[in-house]
Design a protein around this motif. Structure first.
Motif, PDB file in Angstrom:
ATOM      1  N   ASP A 129       0.809  -1.217   0.000  1.00 19.47           N
ATOM      2  CA  ASP A 129       0.000   0.000   0.000  1.00 19.47           C
ATOM      3  C   ASP A 129       0.846   1.272   0.000  1.00 19.47           C
ATOM      4  O   ASP A 129       0.458   2.286   0.580  1.00 19.47           O
ATOM      5  CB  ASP A 129      -1.002   0.016   1.166  1.00 19.47           C
ATOM      6  CG  ASP A 129      -2.309  -0.674   0.789  1.00 19.47           C
ATOM      7  OD1 ASP A 129      -2.624  -0.739  -0.412  1.00 19.47           O
ATOM      8  OD2 ASP A 129      -3.015  -1.129   1.690  1.00 19.47           O
ATOM      9  N   VAL A 143      -3.658  10.373   2.131  1.00 23.09           N
ATOM     10  CA  VAL A 143      -5.028   9.971   1.857  1.00 23.09           C
ATOM     11  C   VAL A 143      -5.957  11.143   2.172  1.00 23.09           C
ATOM     12  O   VAL A 143      -5.803  11.815   3.192  1.00 23.09           O
ATOM     13  CB  VAL A 143      -5.409   8.698   2.646  1.00 23.09           C
ATOM     14  CG1 VAL A 143      -5.453   8.946   4.139  1.00 23.09           C
ATOM     15  CG2 VAL A 143      -6.725   8.138   2.158  1.00 23.09           C
ATOM     16  N   SER A 145      -9.518  10.622   1.273  1.00 21.36           N
ATOM     17  CA  SER A 145     -10.726   9.874   1.603  1.00 21.36           C
ATOM     18  C   SER A 145     -10.485   8.400   1.303  1.00 21.36           C
ATOM     19  O   SER A 145      -9.843   8.074   0.304  1.00 21.36           O
ATOM     20  CB  SER A 145     -11.900  10.382   0.770  1.00 21.36           C
ATOM     21  OG  SER A 145     -13.033   9.548   0.944  1.00 21.36           O
ATOM     22  N   GLN A 146     -10.998   7.532   2.138  1.00 20.33           N
ATOM     23  CA  GLN A 146     -10.853   6.090   1.899  1.00 20.33           C
ATOM     24  C   GLN A 146     -11.648   5.630   0.685  1.00 20.33           C
ATOM     25  O   GLN A 146     -11.445   4.520   0.201  1.00 20.33           O
ATOM     26  CB  GLN A 146     -11.276   5.294   3.134  1.00 20.33           C
ATOM     27  CG  GLN A 146     -10.295   5.386   4.265  1.00 20.33           C
ATOM     28  CD  GLN A 146      -8.927   4.805   3.899  1.00 20.33           C
ATOM     29  OE1 GLN A 146      -8.799   3.852   3.134  1.00 20.33           O
ATOM     30  NE2 GLN A 146      -7.883   5.402   4.442  1.00 20.33           N
ATOM     31  N   ALA A 154      -9.340   4.727  -3.461  1.00 18.15           N
ATOM     32  CA  ALA A 154      -9.267   5.745  -2.409  1.00 18.15           C
ATOM     33  C   ALA A 154      -8.765   7.037  -3.058  1.00 18.15           C
ATOM     34  O   ALA A 154      -8.031   7.004  -4.047  1.00 18.15           O
ATOM     35  CB  ALA A 154      -8.312   5.311  -1.301  1.00 18.15           C
ATOM     36  N   LYS A 169      -7.122   0.439  -4.595  1.00 18.22           N
ATOM     37  CA  LYS A 169      -6.768  -0.233  -3.342  1.00 18.22           C
ATOM     38  C   LYS A 169      -6.263  -1.643  -3.576  1.00 18.22           C
ATOM     39  O   LYS A 169      -6.760  -2.366  -4.433  1.00 18.22           O
ATOM     40  CB  LYS A 169      -7.979  -0.291  -2.411  1.00 18.22           C
ATOM     41  CG  LYS A 169      -8.514   1.043  -1.989  1.00 18.22           C
ATOM     42  CD  LYS A 169      -9.789   0.835  -1.180  1.00 18.22           C
ATOM     43  CE  LYS A 169     -10.516   2.114  -0.929  1.00 18.22           C
ATOM     44  NZ  LYS A 169     -11.813   1.890  -0.280  1.00 18.22           N
TER      45      LYS A 169
END
Length: 171
Positions: A129, A143, A145-146, A154, A169
């Motif tokens: 990631d 980040v 927003s997820q 994301a 993701k």
């Protein structure tokens, strides 16, 4: 290690590729290379990793597709596009099966698919990631927003070039 290099093969994709290449229905697999994911312009369902199998059973083509996540809104469009591609090539008896097991993972994506994501300014999935900006290649990202433009992405921002971008993701 150079973070700009997208690994050529991982074991999951290598197994998928060998299965496809060993199939007695290679022309049908090749025809389905004309079917694209409706939410990711120019990305084929093969390169995304959702095209799982092609079989001929009692005169009917059985095409197995695994969505990127349960409830993916693009599934119906993909099913219709698969049927249309085969019908245009003269194959009228086609059934598209929604297969949930094994669950789709980003390891099913082809190296071409990951490179394509980057070419349309979507950061491709990374096993650890680590999110690298697809515009300037900086790993100085955060980040926002997820959830991005779809649930499988994301929203990130690059702290160097200030671009906002989606990150596909890692599943």
């Amino acid at each position: 290690m150079n973070d700009n290099i997208i690994p050529t093969l991982n074991p999951v994709f290598a197994k998928r590729k060998a299965y496809r290449e060993g199939s007695e229905h290679k022309p049908i697999w090749d025809l389905l290379d004309s079917v694209f994911d409706p939410e990711l312009p120019g990305l084929t369902i093969w390169d995304l990793g959702i095209l799982q199998d092609v079989r001929l059973i009692d005169g009917e083509w059985q095409i197995d597709v695994t969505p990127t996540y349960s409830g993916c809104p693009a599934v119906e469009t993909i099913n219709a596009d698969v049927k249309a591609a085969l019908k245009a090539a003269g194959y009228d008896k086609v059934k598209v099966n929604l297969v949930l097991s094994p669950a789709w993972s980003t390891e099913m994506m082809s190296p071409v698919g990951k490179a394509h994501l980057k070419s349309i300014n979507i950061a491709p999935p990374h096993e650890e990631d680590r999110v690298q900006c697809p515009v300037c290649d900086s790993s100085n990202t955060k980040v926002v927003s997820q959830f991005g433009s779809t649930a499988c992405k994301a929203l990130y921002q690059c702290n160097d070039c200030f671009e906002n971008f989606d990150y596909f993701k890692h599943f």
